[in-house]
Design a protein around this motif. Sequence first.
Motif, short mmCIF file in Angstrom:
data_model
loop_
_atom_site.label_atom_id
_atom_site.label_comp_id
_atom_site.label_asym_id
_atom_site.label_seq_id
_atom_site.Cartn_x
_atom_site.Cartn_y
_atom_site.Cartn_z
N ASN A 47 -73.83 49.61 -38.15
CA ASN A 47 -73.80 48.22 -38.94
C ASN A 47 -73.41 47.18 -38.01
O ASN A 47 -72.44 47.25 -37.14
CB ASN A 47 -72.63 48.24 -39.92
CG ASN A 47 -72.63 46.96 -40.83
OD1 ASN A 47 -72.36 45.90 -40.32
ND2 ASN A 47 -72.39 47.32 -42.23
N PHE A 48 -74.29 46.31 -37.83
CA PHE A 48 -74.35 45.02 -37.07
C PHE A 48 -74.29 43.83 -37.72
O PHE A 48 -75.34 43.47 -38.68
CB PHE A 48 -75.61 44.97 -36.04
CG PHE A 48 -75.55 43.74 -35.12
CD1 PHE A 48 -74.81 43.90 -34.06
CD2 PHE A 48 -76.31 42.70 -35.25
CE1 PHE A 48 -74.92 42.72 -32.82
CE2 PHE A 48 -76.24 41.51 -34.27
CZ PHE A 48 -75.38 41.62 -33.24
N SER A 49 -73.49 43.02 -37.56
CA SER A 49 -73.28 41.56 -38.18
C SER A 49 -73.05 40.70 -37.07
O SER A 49 -72.15 40.67 -36.43
CB SER A 49 -71.95 41.55 -39.04
OG SER A 49 -71.86 40.41 -39.81
N SER A 50 -73.89 39.49 -37.14
CA SER A 50 -73.89 38.46 -36.38
C SER A 50 -73.81 36.99 -37.07
O SER A 50 -74.33 36.72 -38.01
CB SER A 50 -75.38 38.32 -35.40
OG SER A 50 -75.09 37.46 -34.61
N GLN A 51 -72.94 36.20 -36.40
CA GLN A 51 -72.72 34.85 -36.84
C GLN A 51 -72.94 33.88 -35.50
O GLN A 51 -72.28 33.93 -34.71
CB GLN A 51 -71.37 34.40 -37.31
CG GLN A 51 -70.86 35.68 -38.24
CD GLN A 51 -71.55 35.62 -39.62
OE1 GLN A 51 -72.10 34.85 -40.02
NE2 GLN A 51 -71.43 37.16 -40.06
N ASN A 52 -74.12 33.23 -35.77
CA ASN A 52 -74.78 32.47 -34.85
C ASN A 52 -74.31 31.03 -35.02
O ASN A 52 -75.13 30.36 -35.96
CB ASN A 52 -76.02 32.57 -34.21
CG ASN A 52 -76.68 31.92 -33.39
OD1 ASN A 52 -75.87 31.53 -32.52
ND2 ASN A 52 -78.10 31.42 -33.69
N ILE A 53 -73.38 30.21 -34.31
CA ILE A 53 -73.31 28.81 -34.51
C ILE A 53 -73.62 28.03 -33.52
O ILE A 53 -73.21 28.02 -32.25
CB ILE A 53 -71.50 28.70 -34.60
CG1 ILE A 53 -70.91 29.43 -35.81
CG2 ILE A 53 -71.13 26.94 -35.24
CD1 ILE A 53 -71.36 29.90 -37.04
N VAL A 54 -74.27 26.90 -33.67
CA VAL A 54 -75.00 25.97 -32.87
C VAL A 54 -74.49 24.40 -33.07
O VAL A 54 -75.09 23.99 -34.06
CB VAL A 54 -76.59 26.30 -32.64
CG1 VAL A 54 -77.10 25.32 -31.47
CG2 VAL A 54 -76.85 27.39 -32.27
N LEU A 55 -73.95 23.97 -32.30
CA LEU A 55 -73.30 22.67 -32.60
C LEU A 55 -73.41 21.51 -31.40
O LEU A 55 -72.94 20.45 -31.31
CB LEU A 55 -71.81 22.63 -32.52
CG LEU A 55 -71.43 23.30 -34.02
CD1 LEU A 55 -69.88 23.53 -33.87
CD2 LEU A 55 -71.87 22.97 -35.31
N GLY A 56 -74.21 21.90 -30.42
CA GLY A 56 -74.57 21.26 -29.07
C GLY A 56 -75.94 21.33 -28.67
O GLY A 56 -76.57 22.41 -28.84
N GLY A 57 -75.90 20.70 -27.38
CA GLY A 57 -77.33 20.61 -26.70
C GLY A 57 -78.44 19.75 -27.27
O GLY A 57 -78.72 19.53 -28.12
N ALA A 58 -79.43 19.30 -26.11
CA ALA A 58 -80.23 18.32 -26.22
C ALA A 58 -81.59 19.35 -27.08
O ALA A 58 -82.21 18.96 -27.92
CB ALA A 58 -80.81 17.72 -25.07
#
Length: 214
Positions: A34-45
């Motif tokens: 079981n693999f669970s991923s939360q990917n949060i992106v709040l920056g970068g050009a």
Amino acid sequence: LGQNAVVDHYRVQQETQETYHIATTQVLLAKASNFSSQNIVLGGALARNEANAYLGGEGAECTLNGLYRATDRQLIDNHTSIDHALPHCNSHEVYKGILDGRGRGVFNGKIFVHPDAQKTDAKQTNKTLLLSKEAQIHTKPQLEIFADDVRCTHGATVGQLSAEALFYLQSRGIGKEEAQSLLTYAFACEIIDKIRVPDLRDRVHLALFDQLPT
């Protein structure tokens, strides 16, 4: 992931507005893992994130979730791929975008169900909130199914903040900008609240709230 392994994976990207960020995550799942991923992106050009999962063992389960925010001239580019190779595997995917100013977002998600992957249960959703007339989203959820005994769904929604909800909050004495921020924050919480590490979850809540007008 080996047989019966369980992994919770968290990725938070908060780099400066001048940064170019490119990342790839590759996951191979064995039987009953079981693999669970939360990917949060709040920056970068410009930020491009790829997440690829191969469910190579019977009974494996995979969750790929994401939250991204773009403003000014930022471009946040998300590509995901989930391969169902064997029977009785489940996958769940929800990506949410918040786009303001001239921010642009991309979601390209693909679920591939191989001929031997009977009894697959796969769900994929991309939801995007557009907060300005200049913001843009390019969304492409995809299913390729080569098995006949499966349950698979996919979809995308694009919209603005509810005028009725804004009116309700303003009628209770909350300013317009603050009301917009509260509704935007609530939209994002579905993903943030899935983070099981309390300190990290609190940090992401604060990081997003700090970026919203008050």
